[in-house]
Design an enzyme around this catalytic site. Structure first.
Site, PDB file in Angstrom:
ATOM      1  CB  ALA A 184      36.752  47.910  38.310  1.00 20.36           C
TER       2      ALA A 184
ATOM      3  CD  GLU B 157      43.072  44.714  42.702  1.00 18.49           C
ATOM      4  OE1 GLU B 157      43.278  44.915  43.918  1.00 18.49           O
ATOM      5  OE2 GLU B 157      43.750  43.921  42.034  1.00 18.49           O
TER       6      GLU B 157
ATOM      7  CB  SER C 172      35.083  42.272  45.884  1.00 15.35           C
ATOM      8  OG  SER C 172      33.980  42.749  45.145  1.00 15.35           O
TER       9      SER C 172
ATOM     10  CB  CYS D 154      31.231  51.687  40.514  1.00 15.41           C
ATOM     11  SG  CYS D 154      31.807  50.001  40.310  1.00 15.41           S
TER      12      CYS D 154
ATOM     13  CD  GLU E 183      31.856  39.555  43.995  1.00 15.91           C
ATOM     14  OE1 GLU E 183      31.955  38.891  42.952  1.00 15.91           O
ATOM     15  OE2 GLU E 183      32.702  40.396  44.352  1.00 15.91           O
TER      16      GLU E 183
END
Length: 407
Positions: free
Chosen positions: A241, A244, A246, A356, A365
């Site tokens: 999770a 993908e 990011s 999330c 990030e």
């Protein structure tokens, strides 16, 4: 002709937004016979369903497979199914509450905040190694989240080369259609990744370290702890999770900026002022404008009527985040990129009890990656502005396969 979402059509994956706009205005709630799901396209419907406890990620906390009339599990993906049914994203009820509480105690915002210096160092090293022309996906977007998750978990450097291929194989089974080869590769990836995490967890029990696997091994809440399979499946989920979203979010965001260079120039100017806020705000808009994970699903947990559409227990609904994020009823000039949009209540990280858990890490990030790239490559441009972008997969996990750029 009945409305339909052509999720496997390369032209739709390339640019789904015109078709989504037409469907959102003409048939915002419709049953897609090919997908065997009710498709939900408007923001208010999607956000309402995400918050409504009559919808869930699974039904098996309420009914057995026999009661649901489901076929026997496919033995060719037994380990994938066991993983997928055991982590918190696809759990409901008491199990979800317990897992989210335990993982949340280990995977804290404070732990994420401490990663910033390391993330900045990784980005500096990566950018310094790039030549004048490079693939933004493979050479820049992909390495960071894999490295960060690996260091966060405590995966030894010698083992990290396997993480990206494992993740890429596993997520293929989230698409509506997949091949037997993809199924076999996903099954093998789950088995191999699980074996690595079990080995590392055993090592951390004997010799604790300052990493997330140690924290997950030790975390306790009211006498409850994670089982070995729950710990293993949580680690796999965190990689899939977090990585993908990011990778896809950054590469799609940079593509959007380079297609509209005036926005890139604004960020170049902001990078010289030293204020990180414009990049945090820009990331929220990029995640809205081109949603990296465009579709999530829910089961209907009881018979109900939703805005005039009858839904039966066991039905599935396909929530098209990419459509909700472009709904003009919620976002002014929804099809335009506005890097100053604030507030920006996009759906990209979900809503409600399944919001999330890794959103703070993804946001950090993405903001740091974008700021570092702008500073190092202020005149970045597409290598071939006329070329259509290449997408590497389907619609559910929609991501660029390549993005050649020059600086």
């Amino acid at each position: 002709m009945s409305p339909h979402l052509p999720l496997t059509d390369p032209a739709f994956v390339q640019n789904p937004y015109p078709a989504l706009e037409r469907l959102r205005e003409e048939t915002p709630l419709f049953f897609d016979t090919a997908l065997n799901r009710t498709v939900v396209l408007r923001y208010d419907d999607i956000s309402g369903i995400l918050r409504d406890k009559r919808f869930g990620r699974t039904l098996t906390h309420l009914y057995s497979r026999d009661e649901l009339g489901w076929p026997l599990p496919d033995p060719a993906q037994q380990h994938f199914d066991a993983f997928n049914g055991n982590h918190m994203l696809d759990s409901e009820g008491e199990k979800h509450t317990r897992l989210r509480s335990l993982v949340g105690k280990a995977f804290t915002p404070r732990r994420v905040e401490t990663l910033q210096p390391r993330i900045e160092a990784i980005l500096e090293e990566r950018l310094s190694a790039l030549g004048p022309e490079f693939d933004l996906v493979a050479d820049y977007a992909e390495p960071l989240p894999v490295t960060v998750i690996a260091e966060l978990l405590g995966v030894p450097e010698a083992e990290r080369f396997q993480l990206r291929p494992w993740s890429a194989a596993i997520v293929k089974l989230y698409e509506p259609q997949f091949t037997r080869t993809q199924q076999s590769e996903a099954e093998r990836a789950v088995v191999e990744f699980s074996a690595l995490i079990r080995k590392l967890a055993a090592e951390r029990r004997a010799d604790p370290q300052d990493d997330l696997i140690t924290a997950l091994v030790q975390v306790e809440d009211g006498g409850q702890m994670l089982s070995e399979s729950e710990l293993t499946d949580t680690c796999i989920l965190l990689l899939n999770a977090g990585h993908e979203a990011s990778v896809n979010g950054l590469s799609a965001g940079v593509l959007a900026l380079l297609r509209q260079p005036e926005h890139w120039k604004k960020l170049v100017q902001a990078s010289g002022e030293g204020d990180p806020k414009p990049f945090r705000t820009a990331v929220e808009e990029l995640l809205r404008f081109d949603t990296p994970l465009p579709m999530f699903e829910r089961y209907v947990l009881e018979d109900l009527d939703w805005n005039g559409v009858s839904l039966k227990m066991g039905d599935q609904v396909a929530l098209i985040y990419a459509s909700g994020n472009r709904d003009p009823r919620r976002f002014e000039r929804a099809d335009e990129l506005n890097l100053s949009r604030d507030p920006n209540p996009h759906l990209t990280f979900g809503l409600g009890r399944h919001y999330c858990l890794g959103a703070p890490l993804a946001r950090l990030e993405l903001a740091l990656s974008l700021r570092a790239l702008v500073r190092h490559a202020p005149i970045l441009r597409l290598a071939d502005p006329a070329a259509l972008p290449e997408y590497g997969g389907g619609f559910v996990i929609r991501g660029l396969g390549r993005l050649p750029v020059r600086r």
